[in-house]
Design a protein around this motif. Sequence first.
Motif, PDB file in Angstrom:
ATOM      1  N   TRP B  43       0.829  -1.202   0.000  1.00  0.00           N
ATOM      2  CA  TRP B  43       0.000   0.000   0.000  1.00  0.00           C
ATOM      3  C   TRP B  43       0.867   1.258   0.000  1.00  0.00           C
ATOM      4  CZ3 TRP B  43      -3.997  -1.681   4.304  1.00  0.00           C
ATOM      5  CH2 TRP B  43      -4.776  -2.727   3.800  1.00  0.00           C
ATOM      6  N   VAL B  44       1.768   1.317  -0.944  1.00  0.00           N
ATOM      7  CA  VAL B  44       2.677   2.461  -1.053  1.00  0.00           C
ATOM      8  C   VAL B  44       1.903   3.755  -1.253  1.00  0.00           C
ATOM      9  CG1 VAL B  44       4.499   3.479  -2.471  1.00  0.00           C
ATOM     10  CG2 VAL B  44       4.538   1.033  -1.978  1.00  0.00           C
ATOM     11  N   ASP B  45       0.822   3.674  -2.016  1.00  0.00           N
ATOM     12  CA  ASP B  45       0.081   4.892  -2.371  1.00  0.00           C
ATOM     13  C   ASP B  45      -0.798   5.404  -1.227  1.00  0.00           C
ATOM     14  OD1 ASP B  45       1.187   4.699  -4.874  1.00  0.00           O
ATOM     15  OD2 ASP B  45      -0.520   3.660  -5.763  1.00  0.00           O
ATOM     16  N   ARG B  46      -1.043   4.547  -0.223  1.00  0.00           N
ATOM     17  CA  ARG B  46      -2.043   4.892   0.800  1.00  0.00           C
ATOM     18  C   ARG B  46      -1.792   6.251   1.465  1.00  0.00           C
ATOM     19  NH1 ARG B  46      -3.171   1.031   5.999  1.00  0.00           N
ATOM     20  NH2 ARG B  46      -0.954   1.441   6.317  1.00  0.00           N
ATOM     21  N   PRO B  47      -0.575   6.520   1.936  1.00  0.00           N
ATOM     22  CA  PRO B  47      -0.400   7.786   2.664  1.00  0.00           C
ATOM     23  C   PRO B  47       0.007   8.956   1.783  1.00  0.00           C
ATOM     24  CG  PRO B  47       1.568   6.472   2.862  1.00  0.00           C
ATOM     25  CD  PRO B  47       0.640   5.713   1.967  1.00  0.00           C
ATOM     26  N   LEU B  48       0.078   8.755   0.468  1.00  0.00           N
ATOM     27  CA  LEU B  48       0.642   9.802  -0.394  1.00  0.00           C
ATOM     28  C   LEU B  48      -0.405  10.815  -0.817  1.00  0.00           C
ATOM     29  CD1 LEU B  48       2.978   7.635  -2.657  1.00  0.00           C
ATOM     30  CD2 LEU B  48       3.526   8.874  -0.546  1.00  0.00           C
ATOM     31  N   ASP B  49       0.107  11.973  -1.185  1.00  0.00           N
ATOM     32  CA  ASP B  49      -0.752  13.052  -1.645  1.00  0.00           C
ATOM     33  C   ASP B  49      -0.944  12.900  -3.150  1.00  0.00           C
ATOM     34  OD1 ASP B  49      -2.164  15.344  -1.969  1.00  0.00           O
ATOM     35  OD2 ASP B  49      -0.424  16.667  -1.899  1.00  0.00           O
ATOM     36  N   CYS B  50      -1.880  12.046  -3.529  1.00  0.00           N
ATOM     37  CA  CYS B  50      -2.108  11.802  -4.956  1.00  0.00           C
ATOM     38  C   CYS B  50      -3.554  11.386  -5.149  1.00  0.00           C
ATOM     39  CB  CYS B  50      -1.175  10.721  -5.490  1.00  0.00           C
ATOM     40  SG  CYS B  50      -1.309   9.147  -4.625  1.00  0.00           S
ATOM     41  N   THR B  51      -4.005  11.534  -6.368  1.00  0.00           N
ATOM     42  CA  THR B  51      -5.381  11.138  -6.666  1.00  0.00           C
ATOM     43  C   THR B  51      -5.370   9.745  -7.272  1.00  0.00           C
ATOM     44  OG1 THR B  51      -5.181  12.203  -8.801  1.00  0.00           O
ATOM     45  CG2 THR B  51      -6.171  13.491  -7.032  1.00  0.00           C
ATOM     46  N   PRO B  52      -6.394   8.948  -6.974  1.00  0.00           N
ATOM     47  CA  PRO B  52      -6.446   7.592  -7.536  1.00  0.00           C
ATOM     48  C   PRO B  52      -6.288   7.618  -9.050  1.00  0.00           C
ATOM     49  CG  PRO B  52      -8.164   7.883  -5.885  1.00  0.00           C
ATOM     50  CD  PRO B  52      -7.531   9.230  -6.074  1.00  0.00           C
ATOM     51  N   GLY B  53      -5.451   6.746  -9.545  1.00  0.00           N
ATOM     52  CA  GLY B  53      -5.165   6.709 -10.983  1.00  0.00           C
ATOM     53  C   GLY B  53      -3.864   7.390 -11.317  1.00  0.00           C
ATOM     54  N   SER B  54      -3.430   8.313 -10.454  1.00  0.00           N
ATOM     55  CA  SER B  54      -2.162   8.992 -10.728  1.00  0.00           C
ATOM     56  C   SER B  54      -1.135   8.715  -9.639  1.00  0.00           C
ATOM     57  CB  SER B  54      -2.387  10.501 -10.853  1.00  0.00           C
ATOM     58  OG  SER B  54      -2.811  11.024  -9.598  1.00  0.00           O
ATOM     59  N   CYS B  55      -1.503   7.884  -8.681  1.00  0.00           N
ATOM     60  CA  CYS B  55      -0.551   7.566  -7.611  1.00  0.00           C
ATOM     61  C   CYS B  55       0.578   6.702  -8.157  1.00  0.00           C
ATOM     62  CB  CYS B  55      -1.272   6.844  -6.479  1.00  0.00           C
ATOM     63  SG  CYS B  55      -2.433   7.930  -5.622  1.00  0.00           S
ATOM     64  N   PRO B  56       1.792   6.874  -7.639  1.00  0.00           N
ATOM     65  CA  PRO B  56       2.961   6.286  -8.296  1.00  0.00           C
ATOM     66  C   PRO B  56       2.938   4.762  -8.425  1.00  0.00           C
ATOM     67  CG  PRO B  56       3.547   7.215  -6.150  1.00  0.00           C
ATOM     68  CD  PRO B  56       2.168   7.688  -6.480  1.00  0.00           C
ATOM     69  N   TYR B  57       2.592   4.062  -7.347  1.00  0.00           N
ATOM     70  CA  TYR B  57       2.639   2.596  -7.462  1.00  0.00           C
ATOM     71  C   TYR B  57       1.586   2.118  -8.456  1.00  0.00           C
ATOM     72  CZ  TYR B  57       3.195  -2.291  -6.367  1.00  0.00           C
ATOM     73  OH  TYR B  57       3.441  -3.638  -6.484  1.00  0.00           O
ATOM     74  N   GLN B  58       0.393   2.645  -8.323  1.00  0.00           N
ATOM     75  CA  GLN B  58      -0.699   2.200  -9.187  1.00  0.00           C
ATOM     76  C   GLN B  58      -0.430   2.549 -10.643  1.00  0.00           C
ATOM     77  OE1 GLN B  58      -4.409   4.183  -8.486  1.00  0.00           O
ATOM     78  NE2 GLN B  58      -5.611   2.671  -9.607  1.00  0.00           N
ATOM     79  N   SER B  59       0.066   3.757 -10.894  1.00  0.00           N
ATOM     80  CA  SER B  59       0.193   4.197 -12.279  1.00  0.00           C
ATOM     81  C   SER B  59       1.459   3.679 -12.955  1.00  0.00           C
ATOM     82  CB  SER B  59       0.183   5.730 -12.337  1.00  0.00           C
ATOM     83  OG  SER B  59       1.289   6.255 -11.623  1.00  0.00           O
ATOM     84  N   ILE B  60       2.497   3.407 -12.199  1.00  0.00           N
ATOM     85  CA  ILE B  60       3.750   2.974 -12.829  1.00  0.00           C
ATOM     86  C   ILE B  60       3.951   1.463 -12.701  1.00  0.00           C
ATOM     87  CG2 ILE B  60       6.266   3.181 -12.757  1.00  0.00           C
ATOM     88  CD1 ILE B  60       5.879   6.078 -11.921  1.00  0.00           C
ATOM     89  N   LEU B  61       3.752   0.930 -11.520  1.00  0.00           N
ATOM     90  CA  LEU B  61       4.006  -0.506 -11.331  1.00  0.00           C
ATOM     91  C   LEU B  61       2.719  -1.311 -11.486  1.00  0.00           C
ATOM     92  CD1 LEU B  61       6.555  -0.265  -8.400  1.00  0.00           C
ATOM     93  CD2 LEU B  61       6.950  -0.219 -10.851  1.00  0.00           C
ATOM     94  N   GLY B  62       1.653  -0.751 -11.003  1.00  0.00           N
ATOM     95  CA  GLY B  62       0.345  -1.260 -11.402  1.00  0.00           C
ATOM     96  C   GLY B  62      -0.229  -2.452 -10.688  1.00  0.00           C
ATOM     97  N   GLY B  63       0.518  -3.454 -10.384  1.00  0.00           N
ATOM     98  CA  GLY B  63      -0.103  -4.666  -9.864  1.00  0.00           C
ATOM     99  C   GLY B  63       0.633  -5.245  -8.682  1.00  0.00           C
ATOM    100  N   ALA B  64       0.182  -6.426  -8.306  1.00  0.00           N
ATOM    101  CA  ALA B  64       0.763  -7.092  -7.149  1.00  0.00           C
ATOM    102  C   ALA B  64       2.097  -7.744  -7.512  1.00  0.00           C
ATOM    103  CB  ALA B  64      -0.194  -8.151  -6.625  1.00  0.00           C
ATOM    104  N   MET B  65       2.923  -7.911  -6.491  1.00  0.00           N
ATOM    105  CA  MET B  65       4.198  -8.613  -6.645  1.00  0.00           C
ATOM    106  C   MET B  65       4.007 -10.092  -6.294  1.00  0.00           C
ATOM    107  SD  MET B  65       6.612  -6.168  -4.380  1.00  0.00           S
ATOM    108  CE  MET B  65       7.116  -4.543  -4.878  1.00  0.00           C
ATOM    109  N   LEU B  66       4.849 -10.933  -6.841  1.00  0.00           N
ATOM    110  CA  LEU B  66       4.900 -12.317  -6.388  1.00  0.00           C
ATOM    111  C   LEU B  66       5.937 -12.374  -5.262  1.00  0.00           C
ATOM    112  CD1 LEU B  66       4.197 -15.306  -6.582  1.00  0.00           C
ATOM    113  CD2 LEU B  66       6.047 -15.556  -8.243  1.00  0.00           C
TER     114      LEU B  66
END
Lengths: 290, 246
Positions: B43-66
């Motif tokens: 949950w890297v994006d959880r505490p960040l100042d970003c809007t859903p869809g533009s948060c760094p983990y979600q927008s760049i890495l996107g998915g779960a790790m194995l």
Amino acid sequence: MSLALSLVPLLAAGQLGVVTLDINQASEISIGADDCGTSKTGTWTVAFTGYACSSLSLWVTQGDCGDAIATGDLKIADIAQSAINANRSQSSTVSIAIDKLPAFAAAAADGGAVCGSAGVEVDHKFCAAVSVYTDLTCFTKSTVRATTPVTIHYDTKAPGAPSVSAEALDSAAAVTVSYDSDTESLDVQARIQGEEEFVTLGQLASPNTNKTIDGLENGVTYEVQAIAYDSVGNASEASAIATVTPRKSSGFWESCVAAGCNNGGCSTTPAALGLATLAAMLLLRRRVRR
Amino acid sequence: MMSMMLAALALAQSPTTFPSTETRSESPRSMLTEVRLGSYYPWVDRPLDCTPGSCPYQSILGGAMLLVELEVERELFQAFGTASLGASLGYAEKYGHASTTDGSTGEATGLRILPMKAIASYRWDWLAHKHGIPLVPYLKFGFQVVHWWVMKGNQTESVGTAAGAGWSYGLVGAGGLSFMLDPLDPRLARDFDTGMGVNHTYLFAEFNIAEVNNFGAKKLNSAGVAQPATLDLSSRYAMFGIAFEY
């Protein structure tokens, strides 16, 4: 007579002796124009249980070795029968003049290419053969040939020009090269667009095809090319030039920092705490209640 | 999970149920090793100042790790269940593409993590050992330290003086259910114990709760705004694996 007949099946090649050859301890050598005017040292080794019934003949040919030297072949040496039989396990060396290889002798006679001419790629074989028998009567001879003739690969034919593509990275470029099977290594070169001289920024060895060039300046257009080399060192024509302009990009960390990420100051405290805990677990020796 | 329980009940009622430790002579057991895999979305994006869809983990890495982990536990108490202390080491990575002002590039960027845990666990294996019901529920609780670093190209990415590498720590807990494989082939299980000293083999599934954010520590930026002190690697995720008790 009956004894001789009974021995006939034993006269198969290989059972009475072995002849081995090498050049610089290799069964194949590659040479180029730089080797013209030089000689290579070939080594022959015999190990006989029988006896030589002829001299040991050493020669170089363009085709298959056969059992004896043929017209057009280059005679290297004849080791006398008596010398072989005096010591039936021995080794010695001979000199092979590259200029006199059969391909050049024939070409020179025709007014064609001689050693050093560009665009020539030809294989020769360094061969040996000797007749043997179980005793010196040489009643029925068989021929022992070199176990593995040595291949002399003469090559002044340049590999085909490679092709290059380049992808812009942040202060770098990812270069992808394709090349023909004759290529053994490549120089990857670049220059700032408009400049004269290319600078070699890296090497690639087959079968690798990717090279990242670091240390470039974002916003500056670079021209990239590659030159292929074969195993002898023949250089290809330069590839067609690819252009690339590195540009600033944001990785995950930069995007994360922009959104408020920090790295905790890289404190070693939690790491030390964690590792100490793990170490304590491993060192735990308390007996288990059963 | 339901099929696992049904299978366990069927095995418990069959005439070939797993023999109890009272009738089976087994070697002492004191250790347990687990290998597990799971899909982990930090949950890297959880505490960040970003809007859903533009948060760094979600927008760049996107998915779960194995996530892959190896855990070793030392059993300290074996009466009504088994209590252990252990340690684990794992690894996971997730890659995406770096971006420019006009879109993403072919340049790879990724997050790599190396989680390390100190764990206390309790396995209620009394039913399995005394009554042949091969289900072992368990709970774990521990402290986790995660070393993480961010790659861009083939280097660790830096922004100014801030290296893209650091540590996150916090608390973790897990609850799971292990299925003892021994009743499926009791003879093989005995041979495994006799030959290798492995008393029991389990397949397990567990659900993990991780709060790994330096206990919510904040750091003031140059503008005086409080920001998370490190990457928030908290998550909720399931893991599956195999365990050997020996």
